[in-house]
Design a protein around this motif. Structure first.
Motif, short mmCIF file in Angstrom:
data_model
loop_
_atom_site.label_atom_id
_atom_site.label_comp_id
_atom_site.label_asym_id
_atom_site.label_seq_id
_atom_site.Cartn_x
_atom_site.Cartn_y
_atom_site.Cartn_z
N ILE A 324 -2.19 -8.92 8.26
CA ILE A 324 -2.71 -7.47 7.91
C ILE A 324 -3.48 -6.77 9.46
O ILE A 324 -2.26 -5.85 9.03
N GLY A 325 -4.03 -7.36 10.00
CA GLY A 325 -4.26 -6.24 10.90
C GLY A 325 -2.89 -5.62 12.04
O GLY A 325 -2.60 -4.86 12.83
N SER A 326 -1.69 -6.95 12.36
CA SER A 326 -0.47 -7.07 13.59
C SER A 326 0.36 -6.03 12.12
O SER A 326 0.64 -5.15 13.14
N THR A 327 -0.02 -6.00 10.96
CA THR A 327 1.45 -5.11 10.11
C THR A 327 0.07 -3.22 10.62
O THR A 327 1.17 -2.51 10.76
N GLY A 328 -0.23 -3.87 10.33
CA GLY A 328 -1.46 -2.32 10.27
C GLY A 328 -1.45 -1.84 10.98
O GLY A 328 -1.49 -0.52 11.12
N PHE A 329 -1.97 -2.14 11.82
CA PHE A 329 -2.57 -1.43 13.15
C PHE A 329 -0.90 -1.53 13.94
O PHE A 329 -1.12 -0.06 14.71
N THR A 330 -0.34 -1.98 13.90
CA THR A 330 1.03 -1.15 14.44
C THR A 330 1.61 -0.24 13.32
O THR A 330 2.36 0.18 14.60
N PHE A 331 1.44 -0.69 12.90
CA PHE A 331 2.38 0.58 11.58
C PHE A 331 1.86 1.95 11.57
O PHE A 331 1.75 3.29 12.01
N ILE A 401 -9.11 -10.84 19.04
CA ILE A 401 -8.89 -9.66 19.37
C ILE A 401 -8.06 -9.41 20.69
O ILE A 401 -7.32 -8.88 20.03
N ALA A 402 -8.11 -10.15 21.80
CA ALA A 402 -7.06 -10.42 22.19
C ALA A 402 -5.53 -10.89 21.54
O ALA A 402 -4.43 -9.95 21.88
N VAL A 403 -5.59 -11.53 21.17
CA VAL A 403 -4.29 -11.98 19.85
C VAL A 403 -3.92 -11.00 19.12
O VAL A 403 -2.43 -9.95 19.73
N LEU A 404 -4.70 -10.22 18.62
CA LEU A 404 -4.41 -8.63 17.96
C LEU A 404 -4.12 -7.49 18.80
O LEU A 404 -3.25 -6.70 18.08
N LEU A 405 -4.33 -7.04 19.78
CA LEU A 405 -4.15 -6.64 20.69
C LEU A 405 -2.63 -6.92 21.73
O LEU A 405 -1.56 -5.77 21.62
N VAL A 406 -2.63 -8.01 21.81
CA VAL A 406 -0.86 -8.96 22.32
C VAL A 406 -0.57 -7.99 20.82
O VAL A 406 1.56 -7.39 21.54
N GLN A 407 -0.23 -8.43 19.85
CA GLN A 407 0.36 -7.81 18.72
C GLN A 407 1.09 -6.66 18.93
O GLN A 407 1.74 -5.99 18.15
N LEU A 408 -0.24 -5.85 19.15
CA LEU A 408 0.41 -4.13 18.94
C LEU A 408 0.94 -3.81 19.75
O LEU A 408 1.93 -3.43 19.47
N TYR A 414 8.86 -1.30 17.04
CA TYR A 414 9.70 -1.54 16.35
C TYR A 414 9.03 -0.13 14.53
O TYR A 414 9.58 0.72 14.19
N MET A 415 8.36 -0.27 14.45
CA MET A 415 6.80 0.98 14.06
C MET A 415 7.62 1.59 14.16
O MET A 415 7.39 3.29 12.90
N PHE A 416 7.53 2.35 15.28
CA PHE A 416 8.30 4.04 15.62
C PHE A 416 8.89 4.29 15.53
O PHE A 416 9.99 5.72 15.42
N LEU A 417 10.01 3.46 15.62
CA LEU A 417 11.42 3.33 15.57
C LEU A 417 11.63 3.89 13.90
O LEU A 417 12.54 5.12 13.44
N VAL A 418 11.25 2.91 12.65
CA VAL A 418 11.17 3.09 11.79
C VAL A 418 10.88 4.59 11.28
O VAL A 418 11.58 4.77 10.40
N ALA A 463 8.00 -6.94 4.49
CA ALA A 463 8.71 -8.05 5.54
C ALA A 463 7.62 -8.46 6.68
O ALA A 463 8.10 -9.73 7.12
N SER A 464 7.33 -7.25 7.47
CA SER A 464 6.38 -7.68 8.77
C SER A 464 5.77 -8.83 7.60
O SER A 464 5.27 -9.69 8.97
N PHE A 465 4.88 -8.16 7.35
CA PHE A 465 3.53 -8.75 6.68
C PHE A 465 3.83 -10.94 6.40
O PHE A 465 3.13 -11.53 6.95
N ALA A 466 5.50 -10.37 5.96
CA ALA A 466 5.68 -11.94 5.86
C ALA A 466 5.64 -12.62 6.97
O ALA A 466 6.14 -13.73 7.59
N TYR A 467 6.38 -12.08 8.44
CA TYR A 467 7.13 -12.40 9.67
C TYR A 467 5.55 -12.51 9.72
O TYR A 467 5.27 -14.02 11.19
N ASN A 468 4.63 -11.61 10.52
CA ASN A 468 3.68 -12.13 10.06
C ASN A 468 2.17 -13.09 10.34
O ASN A 468 1.63 -13.91 11.20
N PHE A 469 2.63 -13.12 9.64
CA PHE A 469 2.02 -14.46 8.56
C PHE A 469 2.49 -15.97 8.87
O PHE A 469 1.70 -16.66 8.98
#
Length: 546
Positions: A324-331, A401-408, A414-418, A463-469
């Motif tokens: 959720i964090g990886s998908t939500g923050f990047t979105f 936190i470090a992992v989530l920052l890297v994912q961000l 990708y979220m910027f493009l779509v 789809a992004s949630f499923a991928y990050n899961f």
């Protein structure tokens, strides 16, 4: 008064005559259904059907040898059906659908079903083969050299690459001058004319084999030590790199009691068919067992065994937070940047867009390794740049936190493009109308822009949630699942269920494929349920804004 649309020569004017249909001439039925066969098409059909026949014949032999008659019947029926389909000029749509369906079954459906079936077994280290295989392994592993054991001069050989090929013992009996070749399948006598024996009795050359020199053999000393050649009276094992002996098995299987007996200690291990193991009266199990069906035992272990259920549910909570964090923050970040660059007052938007998508253009695994070094405690860029002294990967929450920052950083382009594409599809008249009605920019965004964005992007977010899961790379290339508690080296603070499953399946403490497959089924069920609920809510949202 009636009006007739019939013209001269119609059925009304000439009773008894057949009505003439005017328009384009009819195409003959044969011409409509059958396209002309070209020489190239005929050659391609012959080659492909010949290939199908060859594959079927190749697959039939092992099925006959294993007496898998059901599989052989399915193979024969499938082959006959393919020949009928492609030799006939009928069923045109099926000619295009059948190949894709076969590949779908072979590469998707069958692996999924096979994987799911493994969850109901004890398949893993020590439980890979049949009971007979386990008995052979138990007896050969207990072989010891005893007085009077036959000794051989040993040469190490292979039929493949000296560094990786399967090893073979080339044995010379100094008493009888007989020569043998032995591997895990057993010992077989060689023709003396096919080998060259040195004056010391060692085989230096053998037809069909590559004899390893001392350096090559030394590099594979562990494989040589592990190789056991079964014989009628025991097994042949190496004693260094130049000698071997035929020892006697200390442990032997007794079919009468369905047990294994140790001739030295007198201890007995009785077969336990429910668990696929030989078990002693004191509860000791022999390491070599066999594969059996265990029903729902693996599922019960995941949910009730404290050693597994605790790490499983703890990892599940972090898994949801990570996805959720990886998908939500990047979105949120991608959408915010897209909104800023979508404003007509912005200048140089094309340059900004090129710079912003650079992280998306770089290989993710390489960037993950770079970020791992950037978070290094001693020389990492993050600590040096901000004057920090944080052991990022040493603490539970700092590592997360470090992992989530890297994912961000990796995911926002990708979220910027779509989001940019979705914003450009929203008519400006809608937002302008809200401004005319006196709405503030925030009210216009919340009432019009955001709902329309979510309608367009919801499938991509799911789809992004499923991928990050199941984003195994994000964990293995950065934290490797750590940090680990001292009392639990199999489950780390940043482990996802997929990395926890990987460690169960290929862990250093012994692979448990059945249990790992069970966790995989839970992962599939969780993602499927979340996706189904999300798509259901998305359809309702589309109905509201359509």
């Amino acid at each position: 008064m009636s009006t007739s649309l019939s013209g001269p020569g119609s059925a009304e004017e000439a009773p008894g005559r057949k009505p003439v249909r005017r328009g384009l001439p009819r195409t003959p039925r044969t011409a409509r259904n059958h396209a002309p066969i070209t020489a190239t098409g005929l050659v391609v059909k012959v080659v492909l059907l010949g290939l199908v026949a060859g594959i079927a014949i190749w697959a039939a032999f092992p099925l006959v040898e294993a007496e898998h008659w059901v599989g052989l019947a399915i193979l024969a029926a499938t082959t006959a059906g393919l020949f009928y389909l492609y030799l006939s000029r009928r069923h045109i749509p099926a000619k295009y659908l059948v190949p894709g369906t076969i590949f779908l079954i072979a590469f998707q459906v069958f692996p999924v079903l096979y994987t799911a079936s493994t969850a109901f077994t004890n398949f893993g280290d020590g439980h890979r083969g049949s009971k007979d295989d386990a008995i052979v392994a138990i007896q050969t592993s207990s072989v010891q050299q005893v007085p009077g054991s036959t000794e051989y001069s040993l040469s190490i050989a292979t039929k493949g690459d000296p560094a990786t090929g399967a090893l073979v013992f080339l044995l010379s009996d100094p008493k009888t001058r007989e020569v043998f070749a032995g591997d895990a399948g057993g010992l077989r006598k060689l023709d003396a004319g096919d080998v060259t024996v040195s004056p010391t009795g060692k085989i230096t050359d053998a037809a069909g084999y590559t004899v390893l020199n001392f350096g090559q053999a030394s590099g594979r000393s562990k494989d040589i030590t592990d190789l056991v050649v079964p014989t009628a009276g025991g097994a042949v094992r190496s004693n260094g790199l130049s000698r071997a002996y035929e020892g006697k098995a200390v442990r032997a299987y007794d079919a009468g009691c369905d047990c294994v007996k140790d001739s030295e200690t007198g201890k007995t291990w009785t077969a336990d068919p429910a668990n696929g193991s030989f078990v002693a009266a004191d509860g000791e199990r022999l390491a070599q067992g066999w594969k059996v069906n265990v029903g729902l035992k693996n599922f019960t272990r995941v949910l009730t065994d404290p050693d597994i259920s605790g790490p499983f549910f703890g990892t599940l909570l972090w898994n949801f937070a990570f996805a959720i964090g990886s998908t939500g923050f990047t979105f949120l970040l991608g959408m915010a940047i897209a909104l800023a660059l979508h404003s007509p007052r912005m200048r140089g938007t094309n340059l900004y867009r090129v710079l912003l998508i650079l992280p998306y253009a770089m290989p993710s695994f390489a960037m993950l390794l770079v970020w791992r070094d950037m978070f290094n405690t001693d020389f990492g860029l993050v600590n040096d740049l901000f004057g920090l002294d944080i052991d990022w990967f040493g603490g539970t929450w700092s590592a997360r936190i470090a992992v989530l920052l890297v994912q961000l950083w990796l995911g926002y382009p990708y979220m910027f493009l779509v989001a940019t594409g979705a914003l450009q599809a929203i008519p400006r008249e809608l937002t302008e109308a809200t401004s005319v009605d006196g709405a503030s920019p925030w009210q216009s965004f919340r009432a019009v822009t955001l709902p329309l964005l979510l309608v367009a992007l919801s499938p991509l977010l799911i789809a992004s949630f499923a991928y990050n899961f199941n984003n195994v790379n994000a964990i293995l290339f950065t934290t490797e699942g750590g940090p680990f508690a001292p009392d639990n080296p199999t489950n780390g603070a940043t482990d996802l269920l997929i990395t926890y499953t990987y460690r169960l399946a290929f862990g250093a403490q012994g692979a448990e494929y059945g249990l790992a497959t069970t966790v995989s089924i839970f992962i599939f069920a969780i993602v499927a349920i979340v996706a189904a609920i999300s798509f259901s809510r998305t359809r309702k949202q589309e109905e509201v804004y359509s």
